[in-house]
Design a protein around this motif. Structure first.
Motif, PDB file in Angstrom:
ATOM      1  N   ASP A  35      53.796  44.376  35.542  1.00 16.62           N
ATOM      2  CA  ASP A  35      52.453  44.892  35.243  1.00 16.62           C
ATOM      3  C   ASP A  35      52.083  44.491  33.825  1.00 16.62           C
ATOM      4  O   ASP A  35      52.918  43.965  33.068  1.00 16.62           O
ATOM      5  CB  ASP A  35      52.436  46.415  35.389  1.00 16.62           C
ATOM      6  CG  ASP A  35      51.027  46.975  35.618  1.00 16.62           C
ATOM      7  OD1 ASP A  35      50.052  46.184  35.569  1.00 16.62           O
ATOM      8  OD2 ASP A  35      50.915  48.187  35.842  1.00 16.62           O
ATOM      9  N   TRP A  41      42.761  45.923  35.614  1.00 21.95           N
ATOM     10  CA  TRP A  41      42.832  45.288  36.932  1.00 21.95           C
ATOM     11  C   TRP A  41      42.538  43.793  36.865  1.00 21.95           C
ATOM     12  O   TRP A  41      43.093  43.015  37.646  1.00 21.95           O
ATOM     13  CB  TRP A  41      41.883  45.975  37.913  1.00 21.95           C
ATOM     14  CG  TRP A  41      40.406  45.812  37.609  1.00 21.95           C
ATOM     15  CD1 TRP A  41      39.624  46.628  36.847  1.00 21.95           C
ATOM     16  CD2 TRP A  41      39.562  44.758  38.082  1.00 21.95           C
ATOM     17  NE1 TRP A  41      38.338  46.155  36.813  1.00 21.95           N
ATOM     18  CE2 TRP A  41      38.256  45.016  37.559  1.00 21.95           C
ATOM     19  CE3 TRP A  41      39.752  43.641  38.886  1.00 21.95           C
ATOM     20  CZ2 TRP A  41      37.180  44.180  37.819  1.00 21.95           C
ATOM     21  CZ3 TRP A  41      38.674  42.814  39.147  1.00 21.95           C
ATOM     22  CH2 TRP A  41      37.396  43.079  38.614  1.00 21.95           C
ATOM     23  N   ARG A  42      41.672  43.377  35.928  1.00 24.77           N
ATOM     24  CA  ARG A  42      41.361  41.949  35.815  1.00 24.77           C
ATOM     25  C   ARG A  42      42.585  41.172  35.340  1.00 24.77           C
ATOM     26  O   ARG A  42      42.880  40.079  35.839  1.00 24.77           O
ATOM     27  CB  ARG A  42      40.176  41.742  34.869  1.00 24.77           C
ATOM     28  CG  ARG A  42      38.841  42.217  35.445  1.00 24.77           C
ATOM     29  CD  ARG A  42      37.726  42.098  34.416  1.00 24.77           C
ATOM     30  NE  ARG A  42      37.939  43.068  33.329  1.00 24.77           N
ATOM     31  CZ  ARG A  42      37.399  44.280  33.323  1.00 24.77           C
ATOM     32  NH1 ARG A  42      36.637  44.685  34.314  1.00 24.77           N
ATOM     33  NH2 ARG A  42      37.623  45.109  32.318  1.00 24.77           N
ATOM     34  N   ARG A  43      43.313  41.736  34.392  1.00 24.26           N
ATOM     35  CA  ARG A  43      44.513  41.078  33.897  1.00 24.26           C
ATOM     36  C   ARG A  43      45.637  41.132  34.941  1.00 24.26           C
ATOM     37  O   ARG A  43      46.475  40.234  35.006  1.00 24.26           O
ATOM     38  CB  ARG A  43      44.956  41.714  32.580  1.00 24.26           C
ATOM     39  CG  ARG A  43      43.880  41.568  31.483  1.00 24.26           C
ATOM     40  CD  ARG A  43      44.266  42.260  30.194  1.00 24.26           C
ATOM     41  NE  ARG A  43      45.432  41.656  29.615  1.00 24.26           N
ATOM     42  CZ  ARG A  43      46.508  42.324  29.219  1.00 24.26           C
ATOM     43  NH1 ARG A  43      46.565  43.637  29.362  1.00 24.26           N
ATOM     44  NH2 ARG A  43      47.536  41.701  28.683  1.00 24.26           N
ATOM     45  N   ARG A  44      45.614  42.174  35.769  1.00 23.83           N
ATOM     46  CA  ARG A  44      46.596  42.231  36.855  1.00 23.83           C
ATOM     47  C   ARG A  44      46.382  41.087  37.840  1.00 23.83           C
ATOM     48  O   ARG A  44      47.343  40.544  38.382  1.00 23.83           O
ATOM     49  CB  ARG A  44      46.497  43.571  37.577  1.00 23.83           C
ATOM     50  CG  ARG A  44      47.190  44.717  36.862  1.00 23.83           C
ATOM     51  CD  ARG A  44      46.997  46.027  37.581  1.00 23.83           C
ATOM     52  NE  ARG A  44      47.824  47.083  37.013  1.00 23.83           N
ATOM     53  CZ  ARG A  44      47.681  48.370  37.309  1.00 23.83           C
ATOM     54  NH1 ARG A  44      46.743  48.747  38.181  1.00 23.83           N
ATOM     55  NH2 ARG A  44      48.466  49.275  36.756  1.00 23.83           N
ATOM     56  N   LEU A  45      45.142  40.748  38.083  1.00 25.51           N
ATOM     57  CA  LEU A  45      44.862  39.622  38.975  1.00 25.51           C
ATOM     58  C   LEU A  45      45.431  38.331  38.397  1.00 25.51           C
ATOM     59  O   LEU A  45      46.001  37.502  39.115  1.00 25.51           O
ATOM     60  CB  LEU A  45      43.351  39.487  39.196  1.00 25.51           C
ATOM     61  CG  LEU A  45      42.678  40.584  40.024  1.00 25.51           C
ATOM     62  CD1 LEU A  45      41.170  40.344  40.097  1.00 25.51           C
ATOM     63  CD2 LEU A  45      43.272  40.639  41.428  1.00 25.51           C
ATOM     64  N   VAL A  46      45.250  38.153  37.089  1.00 26.26           N
ATOM     65  CA  VAL A  46      45.807  36.971  36.418  1.00 26.26           C
ATOM     66  C   VAL A  46      47.333  36.987  36.526  1.00 26.26           C
ATOM     67  O   VAL A  46      47.966  35.964  36.800  1.00 26.26           O
ATOM     68  CB  VAL A  46      45.361  36.929  34.943  1.00 26.26           C
ATOM     69  CG1 VAL A  46      46.019  35.744  34.221  1.00 26.26           C
ATOM     70  CG2 VAL A  46      43.848  36.834  34.835  1.00 26.26           C
ATOM     71  N   ASN A  48      49.227  38.498  38.821  1.00 24.05           N
ATOM     72  CA  ASN A  48      49.670  38.250  40.194  1.00 24.05           C
ATOM     73  C   ASN A  48      49.605  36.765  40.538  1.00 24.05           C
ATOM     74  O   ASN A  48      50.485  36.234  41.226  1.00 24.05           O
ATOM     75  CB  ASN A  48      48.816  39.054  41.174  1.00 24.05           C
ATOM     76  CG  ASN A  48      49.100  40.544  41.090  1.00 24.05           C
ATOM     77  OD1 ASN A  48      50.160  40.963  40.634  1.00 24.05           O
ATOM     78  ND2 ASN A  48      48.145  41.358  41.509  1.00 24.05           N
ATOM     79  N   GLU A  49      48.583  36.101  40.054  1.00 19.93           N
ATOM     80  CA  GLU A  49      48.465  34.658  40.305  1.00 19.93           C
ATOM     81  C   GLU A  49      49.570  33.903  39.572  1.00 19.93           C
ATOM     82  O   GLU A  49      50.191  32.996  40.120  1.00 19.93           O
ATOM     83  CB  GLU A  49      47.088  34.165  39.861  1.00 19.93           C
ATOM     84  CG  GLU A  49      46.883  32.680  40.095  1.00 19.93           C
ATOM     85  CD  GLU A  49      45.531  32.194  39.619  1.00 19.93           C
ATOM     86  OE1 GLU A  49      45.340  30.963  39.577  1.00 19.93           O
ATOM     87  OE2 GLU A  49      44.674  33.031  39.281  1.00 19.93           O
ATOM     88  N   GLN A  52      53.211  33.800  41.065  1.00 22.80           N
ATOM     89  CA  GLN A  52      53.483  32.899  42.181  1.00 22.80           C
ATOM     90  C   GLN A  52      54.089  31.572  41.715  1.00 22.80           C
ATOM     91  O   GLN A  52      54.738  30.877  42.503  1.00 22.80           O
ATOM     92  CB  GLN A  52      52.198  32.624  42.973  1.00 22.80           C
ATOM     93  CG  GLN A  52      51.475  33.872  43.455  1.00 22.80           C
ATOM     94  CD  GLN A  52      52.366  34.808  44.248  1.00 22.80           C
ATOM     95  OE1 GLN A  52      53.091  34.369  45.139  1.00 22.80           O
ATOM     96  NE2 GLN A  52      52.310  36.096  43.922  1.00 22.80           N
ATOM     97  N   GLU A  59      57.835  35.352  42.874  1.00 17.92           N
ATOM     98  CA  GLU A  59      57.363  36.527  42.139  1.00 17.92           C
ATOM     99  C   GLU A  59      58.419  37.053  41.171  1.00 17.92           C
ATOM    100  O   GLU A  59      58.512  38.244  40.912  1.00 17.92           O
ATOM    101  CB  GLU A  59      56.922  37.627  43.113  1.00 17.92           C
ATOM    102  CG  GLU A  59      55.719  37.200  43.960  1.00 17.92           C
ATOM    103  CD  GLU A  59      55.185  38.299  44.834  1.00 17.92           C
ATOM    104  OE1 GLU A  59      55.773  39.395  44.830  1.00 17.92           O
ATOM    105  OE2 GLU A  59      54.173  38.071  45.515  1.00 17.92           O
TER     106      GLU A  59
END
Length: 264
Positions: A35, A41-46, A48-49, A52, A59
């Motif tokens: 985390d 939440w915007r940084r979480r999207l970054v 999560n990407e 990968q 992950e």
């Protein structure tokens, strides 16, 4: 419901995984997930990407293993009881926290020793299954435990001795019916105020009880098999040993990496 476990790799700690500048504050939350410190939440999207492609591990998980369902946990606990629970203090603690608290890496070495002790000494009994008679349709697998009707304190299940119905009493369970091949008949389907009534018979013994009928898995009560029989089979790798060795691989990974086991 199934339980899986995973152990993080050390690629971030050792500099092999290099996050972009906006992810300079990566943390592990209380559930063992990667985390960002502010939870944006915007940084979480970054994040999560990036996970990968961050390192060779998917992950950044050094290992991921599907461990168990509740049937396995019940059987594993029974086997430990047979062998003596004093030999499994760490495993008992881990299983009580399964799918909840992470397992500290410091417990890994002791847990490995206990799993190896179990593997060397456990006697794996055959499975007991309930089939629609004359078919290969499994109605009930002993590994998933006993279903208990709330009305009248009645419980039914299957074990190596056949299908049974028992009533719970203060002095212990009283067995009302047992058979390896039998019929069931819905005498009264019941309603919102009255429980259903089912007659079980094996040719020599018959009993009518206020309990729901045995049905096909995942199918409504309108489809109830009339003829049933129990059979046994050796446990398969998937049924049992798979889960024991999956646990062992997780403990070994915790020892190797120094990271805890997380559940999901």
């Amino acid at each position: 419901m199934g339980v899986s476990g995973y152990v993080h790799c050390n690629c971030l700690r050792d500099g092999r995984a290099r996050p972009p500048a906006e992810l300079s504050d990566i943390v592990v939350d209380r559930d063992g997930c990667w985390d960002v410190s502010d939870g944006d939440w915007r940084r979480r999207l970054v994040l999560n990407e990036w996970l990968q492609r961050a390192c060779p591990h998917r992950e950044m998980e050094f290992i991921t293993e599907r461990v168990a369902n509740h049937g396995f946990l019940g059987r594993f606990s029974s086997e430990m009881e047979e062998l003596g629970r004093q030999h499994f203090p760490v495993l008992e603690h881990v299983l009580s926290q399964l799918n909840a608290a992470p397992v500290p890496a410091e417990l890994g070495q002791a847990a490995l020793a206990e799993v190896d002790y179990f593997i060397q000494r456990a006697f794996i009994e055959d499975d007991a299954l309930l089939y629609e008679a004359g078919t290969d349709v499994v109605i009930w697998d002993e590994a998933y435990g006993r279903a208990v009707e709330q009305a009248a304190d009645l419980g039914m299940g299957v074990d190596l001795g056949g299908f049974f119905v028992r009533r719970a009493c203060e002095d212990g369970d009283v067995e009302l019916f047992r058979a390896t091949r039998f019929t069931q008949e819905v005498v009264d389907p019941g309603d919102d105020t009255t429980p259903p009534s089912v007659r079980f018979a094996d040719g020599t013994h018959e009993v009518t009880l206020p309990i729901g009928p045995i049905g096909y898995p995942g199918v409504g009560p309108e489809r109830v098999p009339a003829n049933l029989e129990t059979r046994t089979r050796p446990p398969t790798l998937h049924d049992y040993r798979f889960s024991v060795y999956a646990l062992r691989r997780l403990f070994a990974a915790a020892v190797e990496t120094g990271n805890p086991i997380n559940w999901c």
